[in-house]
Design an enzyme around this catalytic site. Structure first.
Site, PDB file in Angstrom:
ATOM      1  N   ASP A 330     -54.028 -13.545 -21.941  1.00  0.00           N
ATOM      2  CA  ASP A 330     -55.110 -12.499 -22.078  1.00  0.00           C
ATOM      3  C   ASP A 330     -56.705 -12.947 -21.360  1.00  0.00           C
ATOM      4  O   ASP A 330     -57.191 -13.631 -22.148  1.00  0.00           O
ATOM      5  CB  ASP A 330     -55.312 -12.280 -23.624  1.00  0.00           C
ATOM      6  CG  ASP A 330     -55.752 -10.967 -23.788  1.00  0.00           C
ATOM      7  OD1 ASP A 330     -56.077 -10.471 -24.723  1.00  0.00           O
ATOM      8  OD2 ASP A 330     -55.888 -10.002 -22.856  1.00  0.00           O
ATOM      9  N   LYS A 379     -52.828  -7.299 -28.972  1.00  0.00           N
ATOM     10  CA  LYS A 379     -54.470  -7.322 -28.411  1.00  0.00           C
ATOM     11  C   LYS A 379     -55.235  -8.172 -29.760  1.00  0.00           C
ATOM     12  O   LYS A 379     -56.161  -8.899 -29.723  1.00  0.00           O
ATOM     13  CB  LYS A 379     -54.999  -6.245 -28.055  1.00  0.00           C
ATOM     14  CG  LYS A 379     -56.302  -6.386 -27.446  1.00  0.00           C
ATOM     15  CD  LYS A 379     -56.397  -7.360 -26.161  1.00  0.00           C
ATOM     16  CE  LYS A 379     -56.157  -6.494 -25.005  1.00  0.00           C
ATOM     17  NZ  LYS A 379     -56.242  -7.358 -23.866  1.00  0.00           N
ATOM     18  N   LYS A 420     -66.340  -0.047 -21.150  1.00  0.00           N
ATOM     19  CA  LYS A 420     -65.828  -0.390 -22.618  1.00  0.00           C
ATOM     20  C   LYS A 420     -67.126  -0.663 -23.452  1.00  0.00           C
ATOM     21  O   LYS A 420     -68.027  -1.355 -22.939  1.00  0.00           O
ATOM     22  CB  LYS A 420     -65.147  -1.476 -22.548  1.00  0.00           C
ATOM     23  CG  LYS A 420     -64.483  -2.151 -24.079  1.00  0.00           C
ATOM     24  CD  LYS A 420     -64.027  -3.210 -24.115  1.00  0.00           C
ATOM     25  CE  LYS A 420     -64.780  -4.331 -23.825  1.00  0.00           C
ATOM     26  NZ  LYS A 420     -63.829  -5.548 -23.118  1.00  0.00           N
ATOM     27  N   LYS A 492     -58.427 -15.475 -23.645  1.00  0.00           N
ATOM     28  CA  LYS A 492     -58.714 -15.585 -25.228  1.00  0.00           C
ATOM     29  C   LYS A 492     -57.940 -16.242 -25.960  1.00  0.00           C
ATOM     30  O   LYS A 492     -58.243 -16.687 -27.001  1.00  0.00           O
ATOM     31  CB  LYS A 492     -58.346 -14.173 -25.440  1.00  0.00           C
ATOM     32  CG  LYS A 492     -59.184 -12.856 -24.931  1.00  0.00           C
ATOM     33  CD  LYS A 492     -59.101 -11.666 -25.698  1.00  0.00           C
ATOM     34  CE  LYS A 492     -59.706 -10.427 -25.316  1.00  0.00           C
ATOM     35  NZ  LYS A 492     -59.053  -9.921 -24.094  1.00  0.00           N
TER      36      LYS A 492
HETATM   37  N1  NAD Z   1     -61.536  -6.393 -19.222  1.00  0.00           N
HETATM   38  C1  NAD Z   1     -60.420  -6.151 -19.077  1.00  0.00           C
HETATM   39  O1  NAD Z   1     -60.007  -5.420 -18.310  1.00  0.00           O
HETATM   40  C2  NAD Z   1     -59.223  -7.024 -19.703  1.00  0.00           C
HETATM   41  C3  NAD Z   1     -59.624  -8.056 -20.552  1.00  0.00           C
HETATM   42  C4  NAD Z   1     -58.252  -8.846 -21.085  1.00  0.00           C
HETATM   43  C5  NAD Z   1     -56.983  -8.293 -20.922  1.00  0.00           C
HETATM   44  N2  NAD Z   1     -56.637  -7.158 -20.093  1.00  0.00           N
HETATM   45  C6  NAD Z   1     -55.629  -7.128 -19.981  1.00  0.00           C
HETATM   46  O2  NAD Z   1     -55.568  -6.764 -18.416  1.00  0.00           O
HETATM   47  C7  NAD Z   1     -54.316  -5.820 -18.131  1.00  0.00           C
HETATM   48  C8  NAD Z   1     -54.698  -4.809 -17.214  1.00  0.00           C
HETATM   49  O3  NAD Z   1     -55.996  -4.239 -17.516  1.00  0.00           O
HETATM   50  P1  NAD Z   1     -56.002  -2.912 -16.908  1.00  0.00           P
HETATM   51  O4  NAD Z   1     -57.398  -2.627 -17.304  1.00  0.00           O
HETATM   52  O5  NAD Z   1     -55.893  -3.275 -15.309  1.00  0.00           O
HETATM   53  O6  NAD Z   1     -55.000  -1.937 -17.040  1.00  0.00           O
HETATM   54  P2  NAD Z   1     -54.311  -0.628 -16.342  1.00  0.00           P
HETATM   55  O7  NAD Z   1     -53.575  -0.102 -17.321  1.00  0.00           O
HETATM   56  O8  NAD Z   1     -55.549  -0.001 -15.482  1.00  0.00           O
HETATM   57  O9  NAD Z   1     -53.513  -1.599 -15.357  1.00  0.00           O
HETATM   58  C9  NAD Z   1     -52.172  -2.013 -15.764  1.00  0.00           C
HETATM   59  C10 NAD Z   1     -51.352  -1.539 -14.741  1.00  0.00           C
HETATM   60  O10 NAD Z   1     -50.021  -2.052 -14.996  1.00  0.00           O
HETATM   61  C11 NAD Z   1     -48.898  -1.178 -14.448  1.00  0.00           C
HETATM   62  N3  NAD Z   1     -47.695  -1.789 -15.043  1.00  0.00           N
HETATM   63  C12 NAD Z   1     -47.461  -1.455 -16.323  1.00  0.00           C
HETATM   64  N4  NAD Z   1     -46.319  -2.037 -16.666  1.00  0.00           N
HETATM   65  C13 NAD Z   1     -45.679  -2.714 -15.419  1.00  0.00           C
HETATM   66  C14 NAD Z   1     -44.875  -3.569 -14.959  1.00  0.00           C
HETATM   67  N5  NAD Z   1     -43.689  -3.861 -16.019  1.00  0.00           N
HETATM   68  N6  NAD Z   1     -44.732  -4.077 -13.774  1.00  0.00           N
HETATM   69  C15 NAD Z   1     -45.759  -3.857 -12.795  1.00  0.00           C
HETATM   70  N7  NAD Z   1     -46.848  -2.871 -13.455  1.00  0.00           N
HETATM   71  C16 NAD Z   1     -46.814  -2.304 -14.625  1.00  0.00           C
HETATM   72  C17 NAD Z   1     -49.661   0.069 -14.908  1.00  0.00           C
HETATM   73  O11 NAD Z   1     -48.929   0.943 -14.114  1.00  0.00           O
HETATM   74  C18 NAD Z   1     -51.225  -0.143 -14.510  1.00  0.00           C
HETATM   75  O12 NAD Z   1     -51.196   0.227 -13.126  1.00  0.00           O
HETATM   76  C19 NAD Z   1     -54.211  -5.135 -19.694  1.00  0.00           C
HETATM   77  O13 NAD Z   1     -52.835  -5.807 -20.207  1.00  0.00           O
HETATM   78  C20 NAD Z   1     -55.301  -5.667 -20.502  1.00  0.00           C
HETATM   79  O14 NAD Z   1     -54.996  -5.472 -21.812  1.00  0.00           O
HETATM   80  C21 NAD Z   1     -57.895  -6.504 -19.416  1.00  0.00           C
HETATM   81  O1  LIP Z   2     -62.018  -9.732 -23.407  1.00  0.00           O
HETATM   82  P1  LIP Z   2     -62.588  -8.775 -24.414  1.00  0.00           P
HETATM   83  O2  LIP Z   2     -63.732  -7.821 -24.044  1.00  0.00           O
HETATM   84  O3  LIP Z   2     -62.903  -9.544 -25.875  1.00  0.00           O
HETATM   85  O4  LIP Z   2     -61.299  -7.917 -24.686  1.00  0.00           O
HETATM   86  C1  LIP Z   2     -61.150  -6.564 -24.401  1.00  0.00           C
HETATM   87  C2  LIP Z   2     -60.981  -5.638 -25.499  1.00  0.00           C
HETATM   88  O5  LIP Z   2     -62.251  -5.435 -25.993  1.00  0.00           O
HETATM   89  C3  LIP Z   2     -60.620  -4.338 -24.966  1.00  0.00           C
HETATM   90  O6  LIP Z   2     -60.515  -3.414 -25.763  1.00  0.00           O
HETATM   91  C4  LIP Z   2     -59.302  -4.215 -24.074  1.00  0.00           C
HETATM   92  O7  LIP Z   2     -59.247  -3.158 -23.297  1.00  0.00           O
HETATM   93  C5  LIP Z   2     -59.515  -5.248 -22.850  1.00  0.00           C
HETATM   94  O8  LIP Z   2     -58.169  -5.571 -22.374  1.00  0.00           O
HETATM   95  C6  LIP Z   2     -59.964  -6.794 -23.241  1.00  0.00           C
HETATM   96  O9  LIP Z   2     -59.048  -7.399 -23.947  1.00  0.00           O
END
Ligand code: NAD
Ligand code: LIP
Length: 536
Positions: A330, A379, A420, A492
């Site tokens: 994460d 999460k 966000k 995280k």
């Molecule tokens: N700041 C952040 O954006 C942040 C921080 C921490 C964690 N994350 C994690 O990162 C991940 C991606 O975040 P995001 O904002 O890009 O989300 P998003 O939903 O825009 O992108 C995720 C992508 O994964 C695809 N997907 C889902 N299941 C799949 C699979 N089995 N194989 C291949 N593709 C698949 C979806 O179609 C989508 O395009 C999430 O799990 C989120 O919790 C994001």
């Molecule tokens: O890293 P961070 O900003 O604490 O955590 C984020 C969360 O606040 C948010 O809700 C989630 O969409 C992102 O995936 C990410 O995990």
């Protein structure tokens, strides 16, 4: 000049001033010391690791004993050609990081409401932060160098990117769907991005929110783990490596957050069991675990940017058996990164934090997926455990098992998109019954904060594949433990080798990364004592 692979590996003539993508990395400094040797292929160093061993007398008095361990490190200097395959490539993070690397590689500038914006790697600790190398021999002033220059690391501009997505959308349309980047920038890279199409991926509906079904038009046949899915992913990796003429591939999960998988004896508790469970099509094996197993069997590092328990015991055991790197979990991008710094500051300043209320809302697809309880729970766990080590380290403020109230709330609010909102209240006890209330409103641009972390995770992971170590008395060099806990600054819920402690304090995580890299060139940790400025 050798052709320069562009972001999709399509050969482009090298631009003037481009780095040789397969030449030796240019070190910004060299270490002159008897314990450090530079050869054509490697830097080898002998390093004395000094720590303090603490024991207790029968009366309970602590006894501190300085200890020394002698290690040798070897760093390969040749810069390989590296592919980064993203699972979830068409998502907000995947499309944004791809666009960002393309914009930097092409040295783009674009018009915005505030003027002309140049491409940069801000938010990347490796590309945009510095570390203290030492003090100027003549003036005594601090000399700081780019983190990226501590060791011969690859440059993100040279990463060849590909990946998978359950959505068939090409990366240009995915960029539009993400609603993260300026139209002026998107226009400049649309043509290249249009040519990027995610490979079909594994889709087991039960593991992600049901509201994700409408984008799943790019999936492999079969709704449960099976050998054919495992083999297909392995083939995809091999084909990508071969077709792009790569020296190494790294796979990183930035797909949706999955629900936790149940740990089931006989299914995913051992290496052999999880291999058998995949072969048998067990329904409790998640897509992310299948990707992890595929990478381990291909000897390709696999990093998990999401909070689910991809690394069930069987996956960790398999990684150890194959000596293949894994890391997670994460991305630590905004609210939690702030928390891991603020909690460290408050508690190490002797302020008794008694409650943390963390609320955030977001309107991107990640937020949509997290709107369902099982995905939110993954999460909530990763966002909640981040204070445990700092609290446990201070027995003056906290009795055993005492800890601050801590609540995490995430709400899906489509209107705010990727921008966000994080609202936090930190409440604590001060001197003589005083109270401290810190209230924070933090707009964390989810993808613009996570994308540089994807770059850092890729660069550090790749660097670790070129670092080996041994006890000075041993013959053979070997890899670090397959679980790359050195990645913790970007994560995280840092995954650590079984039985080892988790460190969440942000400053400690950064120091560990920096000092391990310093040790690889024979330099002691930076103590910040600056005795040279105190002892006259
Ligand atoms: N700041 C952040 O954006 C942040 C921080 C921490 C964690 N994350 C994690 O990162 C991940 C991606 O975040 P995001 O904002 O890009 O989300 P998003 O939903 O825009 O992108 C995720 C992508 O994964 C695809 N997907 C889902 N299941 C799949 C699979 N089995 N194989 C291949 N593709 C698949 C979806 O179609 C989508 O395009 C999430 O799990 C989120 O919790 C994001
Ligand atoms: O890293 P961070 O900003 O604490 O955590 C984020 C969360 O606040 C948010 O809700 C989630 O969409 C992102 O995936 C990410 O995990």
């Amino acid at each position: 000049m050798a052709p320069h692979a562009d972001i999709t590996g399509i050969q482009n003539p090298m631009q003037d001033g481009d780095r040789p993508s397969n030449g030796r990395g240019e070190e910004q400094f060299i270490v002159t010391a008897p314990n450090v040797v530079y050869s054509e292929d490697a830097i080898t160093s002998s390093y004395v690791y000094r720590t303090t061993s603490v024991s207790k007398t029968p009366t309970g008095q602590l006894v501190a004993k300085p200890t020394e361990t002698h290690f040798d490190f070897k760093v390969e200097r040749k810069i390989p050609k590296v592919g980064l395959m993203l699972v979830g490539w068409g998502g907000n993070n995947g499309s944004t990081v791809t666009a960002g690397i393309l914009a930097n590689r092409k040295k783009l500038s674009w018009a915005t409401r505030e003027g002309v914006q140049k491409a940069n790697y801000y938010g990347s600790v490796i590309m945009s932060s510095t570390v203290k190398l030492g003090n100027d021999a003549l003036t005594g002033d601090e000399v700081n160098v780019p983190f990226h220059k501590l060791l011969p690391m690859i440059h993100p501009d040279d990463l060849v990117i590909g990946g998978w997505d359950i959505s068939s959308m090409n990366l240009a349309d995915a960029m539009d769907r993400a609603q993260v980047l300026e139209p002026t920038l998107k226009t400049m890279i649309r043509k290249e991005m249009e040519n990027m199409k995610p490979l079909k991926s594994i889709y087991y509906p039960d593991f992600i929110a049901s509201n994700q079904g409408d984008r799943a038009d790019n999936v492999l046949d079969g709704s449960a783990a099976c050998q054919s899915h495992l083999e297909k992913i392995r083939t995809d990796i091999r084909d990508f490596k071969q077709s792009k003429d790569l020296d190494r591939v790294i796979v990183l999960w930035t797909a949706n957050t999955e629900r936790y998988a149940d740990i089931i004896a006989g299914v995913n508790d051992t290496a052999d069991n999880i291999l058998a469970a995949i072969q048998g099509g067990h329904s409790e094996i998640s897509p992310s675990s299948v990707f992890a197993v595929a990478c381990i069997l291909e000897g390709v590092p696999f990093i998990n940017g999401s909070p689910q328990n991809t690394f069930v015991p069987g996956v960790i055991s398999l990684a150890e058996r194959h000596n293949s790197y894994i890391g997670g979990d994460d991305f630590k991008s905004g609210q939690t990164k702030m928390k891991s710094a603020l909690v460290d500051f408050l508690i190490s300043a002797g302020i008794k934090l008694t409650s943390i209320a963390s609320y955030n809302h977001l309107g991107n697809n990640d937020g949509k997926n997290l709107a369902e309880q099982k995905q939110f729970r993954s999460k909530e766990i990763s966002k909640s455990n981040v204070v445990d080590d700092m609290v446990a380290a201070n027995h003056i403020l906290y009795a055993k098992d005492e800890h601050p109230d801590h609540t995490v709330v995430i709400k899906y609010m489509p209107a705010v998109g990727d921008h966000k909102r994080a609202l936090d209240e930190y409440y604590g006890e001060l001197f003589l019954g005083g109270r401290q209330i810190i209230s924070i409103f933090n707009v964390c641009e989810d993808s613009l904060l996570a994308s540089p972390l994807i770059i850092d995770l890729a660069l550090v992971t790749e660097m670790m594949t070129r670092i080996t170590w041994k006890h000075s008395t041993d013959e053979k060099f070997k890899n670090f433990h397959p679980v790359l806990s050195i990645l913790s600054f970007m994560l995280k819920a840092p995954l650590t080798p079984p039985g080892t402690p988790v460190v969440n304090a942000l400053a400690k995580q950064r120091n560990a990364l920096c000092n391990i890299f310093r040790a690889c060139v024979g330099l002691q940790p930076e103590s910040d004592m600056t005795l040279e400025h105190k002892l006259f």
